[in-house]
Design an enzyme around this catalytic site. Sequence first.
Site, PDB file in Angstrom:
ATOM      1  N   GLU A 105       0.967  -1.044   0.087  1.00 53.80           N
ATOM      2  CA  GLU A 105      -0.132   0.016   0.006  1.00 53.80           C
ATOM      3  C   GLU A 105       0.856   1.197   0.024  1.00 53.80           C
ATOM      4  OE1 GLU A 105      -3.114  -2.045   3.068  1.00 53.80           O
ATOM      5  OE2 GLU A 105      -1.948  -0.116   3.561  1.00 53.80           O
ATOM      6  N   CYS A 162       3.191   8.321   1.996  1.00 51.01           N
ATOM      7  CA  CYS A 162       3.598   7.094   2.971  1.00 51.01           C
ATOM      8  C   CYS A 162       3.717   5.947   2.306  1.00 51.01           C
ATOM      9  CB  CYS A 162       2.329   7.009   3.917  1.00 51.01           C
ATOM     10  SG  CYS A 162       2.553   5.632   5.263  1.00 51.01           S
ATOM     11  N   CYS A 166       5.427  -7.667   7.305  1.00 53.39           N
ATOM     12  CA  CYS A 166       6.480  -7.481   8.215  1.00 53.39           C
ATOM     13  C   CYS A 166       6.756  -8.412   9.156  1.00 53.39           C
ATOM     14  CB  CYS A 166       6.029  -6.141   8.869  1.00 53.39           C
ATOM     15  SG  CYS A 166       7.319  -5.331  10.036  1.00 53.39           S
ATOM     16  N   CYS A 181       4.419  -6.413  15.786  1.00 56.97           N
ATOM     17  CA  CYS A 181       3.614  -5.646  16.679  1.00 56.97           C
ATOM     18  C   CYS A 181       2.147  -6.001  16.832  1.00 56.97           C
ATOM     19  CB  CYS A 181       3.718  -4.049  16.461  1.00 56.97           C
ATOM     20  SG  CYS A 181       5.630  -3.666  15.931  1.00 56.97           S
ATOM     21  N   CYS A 192      -0.851  -3.924  14.972  1.00 60.64           N
ATOM     22  CA  CYS A 192      -0.513  -3.341  13.701  1.00 60.64           C
ATOM     23  C   CYS A 192      -1.006  -4.342  12.430  1.00 60.64           C
ATOM     24  CB  CYS A 192       0.864  -3.111  13.383  1.00 60.64           C
ATOM     25  SG  CYS A 192       1.722  -2.856  11.629  1.00 60.64           S
ATOM     26  N   CYS A 207      -1.822   1.460   8.617  1.00 65.77           N
ATOM     27  CA  CYS A 207      -0.794   0.765   8.028  1.00 65.77           C
ATOM     28  C   CYS A 207      -1.079  -0.760   7.864  1.00 65.77           C
ATOM     29  CB  CYS A 207       0.328   0.835   9.139  1.00 65.77           C
ATOM     30  SG  CYS A 207       1.635  -0.341   8.924  1.00 65.77           S
TER      31      CYS A 207
HETATM   32  N1  SAH Z   1       7.893  -0.693  10.709  1.00 68.15           N
HETATM   33  C1  SAH Z   1       7.938   1.179  10.903  1.00 68.15           C
HETATM   34  C2  SAH Z   1       7.459   1.728   9.956  1.00 68.15           C
HETATM   35  C3  SAH Z   1       5.807   1.199   9.666  1.00 68.15           C
HETATM   36  S1  SAH Z   1       4.552   1.658  10.712  1.00 68.15           S
HETATM   37  C4  SAH Z   1       7.613   1.330  12.309  1.00 68.15           C
HETATM   38  O1  SAH Z   1       6.752   0.367  13.081  1.00 68.15           O
HETATM   39  O2  SAH Z   1       8.048   2.350  12.604  1.00 68.15           O
HETATM   40  C5  SAH Z   1       4.369   3.293  10.731  1.00 68.15           C
HETATM   41  C6  SAH Z   1       3.577   3.677  12.204  1.00 68.15           C
HETATM   42  O3  SAH Z   1       2.201   3.388  12.430  1.00 68.15           O
HETATM   43  C7  SAH Z   1       4.535   3.155  13.432  1.00 68.15           C
HETATM   44  O4  SAH Z   1       4.831   4.358  14.127  1.00 68.15           O
HETATM   45  C8  SAH Z   1       3.501   1.954  13.898  1.00 68.15           C
HETATM   46  O5  SAH Z   1       3.669   1.793  15.238  1.00 68.15           O
HETATM   47  C9  SAH Z   1       2.396   2.863  13.624  1.00 68.15           C
HETATM   48  N2  SAH Z   1       1.188   1.979  13.761  1.00 68.15           N
HETATM   49  C10 SAH Z   1       0.899   0.716  13.076  1.00 68.15           C
HETATM   50  N3  SAH Z   1      -0.263   0.071  13.558  1.00 68.15           N
HETATM   51  C11 SAH Z   1      -0.944   1.150  14.021  1.00 68.15           C
HETATM   52  C12 SAH Z   1      -2.272   1.274  14.335  1.00 68.15           C
HETATM   53  N4  SAH Z   1      -2.999   0.200  14.267  1.00 68.15           N
HETATM   54  N5  SAH Z   1      -2.675   2.653  14.934  1.00 68.15           N
HETATM   55  C13 SAH Z   1      -1.802   3.357  15.301  1.00 68.15           C
HETATM   56  N6  SAH Z   1      -0.600   3.586  14.675  1.00 68.15           N
HETATM   57  C14 SAH Z   1      -0.155   2.069  14.215  1.00 68.15           C
HETATM   58 FE1  SF4 Z   2       5.969  -3.975  11.365  1.00 70.05          FE
HETATM   59 FE2  SF4 Z   2       3.824  -2.640  11.955  1.00 70.05          FE
HETATM   60 FE3  SF4 Z   2       5.496  -3.177  13.938  1.00 70.05          FE
HETATM   61 FE4  SF4 Z   2       5.948  -1.271  12.097  1.00 70.05          FE
HETATM   62  S1  SF4 Z   2       4.434  -1.267  13.378  1.00 70.05           S
HETATM   63  S2  SF4 Z   2       7.368  -2.801  12.735  1.00 70.05           S
HETATM   64  S3  SF4 Z   2       5.258  -2.254  10.233  1.00 70.05           S
HETATM   65  S4  SF4 Z   2       4.732  -4.719  12.632  1.00 70.05           S
END
Ligand code: SAH
Ligand code: SF4
Length: 367
Positions: free
Chosen positions: A90, A124, A131, A135, A138, A355
Site C-alpha cells: 500500500e 507514506c 512485516c 507488533c 499493527c 498501516c
Molecule cells: N515499521 C515501521 C514503519 C511502519 S509502521 C515502524 O514500526 O515504525 C508506521 C507507524 O504506524 C509506526 O509508528 C507504527 O507503530 C504505527 N502503527 C502501526 N499500526 C498502528 C495502528 N493500528 N494504529 C496507530 N498506529 C499504528
Molecule cells: Fe512492522 Fe507494523 Fe511493527 Fe512497524 S508497527 S514494525 S510495520 S509490525
Amino acid sequence: MLIYDLDFSALENKLKEWNEPAYRAKQIWQGLYVHLYSSPEQFTNLSKPLREKMAEHFSFSNFKIRTFLDSSDKSTRKTLFELPDGNLIETVLMRYGDPADDPAGLTSKYTNEIGSSKKRRTLCISTQAGCAMGCVFCATGQMGFKRNLSSGEIVAQVIYYAQMLKEKNETVTNVVFMGMGEPFHNYDNSMAAIDRLNDSNGFNFGARRFTVSTVGLVPQIKKFADEQRQVNLAISLHAADDDERTEIMPVNKKYKIDEVIQACKYYIEKTNRRVTFEWALINGVNDTPEVAGKLASRLKGLLCHVNAIPLNPTQGYDGEATSRERANQFKETLEKAGIPCTIRMRRGIDINAGCGQLAGSQTKNPR
Ligand code: SAH
Ligand code: SF4
C-alpha cells in the site's frame, strides 16, 4: 527488470554494454526522474532502436493497481498495488495545508487549508510486503512477513504518485517510510531508494523531506547515525516500560527501551537532529498520566518530540483508540515535563488507511 532498480552507474554500465555514448545515461536518467516519463516511447530524444531496446529489457512499472480509495474528504488517496508475485503493498498520499512545525507533514489540523498556497503532499510508502516484527496492534504485523521490496519497488511508489500529481502541476513534498514493513529490516534497499530519489541530477528530493520510521532496531539506528544522513528519524516506542512494550512489540525482547534511547542519543550526537517518537494511544493501555510521566522521565534532556496518534483499530487486536480528552491530557502531561508532543488525528479512517489495513483485508477476502 524494473528500470527504477538501476542506480546511475548501473545505467551507465548498461549503456556501455549496448555501445551507446555515455551521455545517453544522463538523458535516460533525466527522462525517468526529471520528466517522469512512464514509457520508452516518451524518450523522443533517443533513437528508435534504443527505445525498443529499453522496452525489451526494462519494465517501467511492475505494479498492477489492485484498487485505490479516496477518503470522503478527498484529502487521502490510498493505492493497493499488486506485485508480480502476487504480494500486495500500500502507498498513501495525504494532502495537507501548511503545517508550520511538522517536518514530516503529519499533522492533520491543517486539513481545512487544502488549496492554500503552501500545500503539502506527503507520501507514506512501504518497504516490505508484510512485516516480521509482529507488533500486535499493527495490521501489517498481523499479516506476517512476505518479502523485502527491491529499491526500485520503493522508488516506483514515489514515482507513481509524482506522475499523478504532475498532471495537476503538483509535486510530492514529503516522503515518510511509514507504510507496510520495517525499513531498517530492509536497510540497504531503503537507503538505496533514498539515495536514488535524492540525486540532484534526477528527482532531487531533499534528504530532510524524508522520514524513516523504525520499530527500534539498534544496530541499524547506529549505522544510520554513522552515515550522517540528513533524513528525519522516527522511533515507534508506544510504551515506557519494558514489560509493557514487550507485550505489544515483540522486538522489545531483543532491544530494550534503554538501548533504543541510547542509540537515539548516539544519533542525535552524530547528526544534531531531533528524533520523533511515535506513540499509538491505546485506551487504558498506554494513555494514562502515569505512563506519560514515565515516558517524560525517560526522554528528559533528549532532543526529541513525541507524535501521538489514537490507535487505528485493527481486526486482530482488541485495543481501542483513546478519547480526545485522554489524548490531550497525555500531551499536557508530557509538555509540562518539557517534552514537546503533537497529537495527530487519524486520517483516511474511512478507507482503511492505517498501516497494512487494506492489504490485510484484501488478503483475507480476495476478490
Ligand atoms: N515499521 C515501521 C514503519 C511502519 S509502521 C515502524 O514500526 O515504525 C508506521 C507507524 O504506524 C509506526 O509508528 C507504527 O507503530 C504505527 N502503527 C502501526 N499500526 C498502528 C495502528 N493500528 N494504529 C496507530 N498506529 C499504528
Ligand atoms: Fe512492522 Fe507494523 Fe511493527 Fe512497524 S508497527 S514494525 S510495520 S509490525
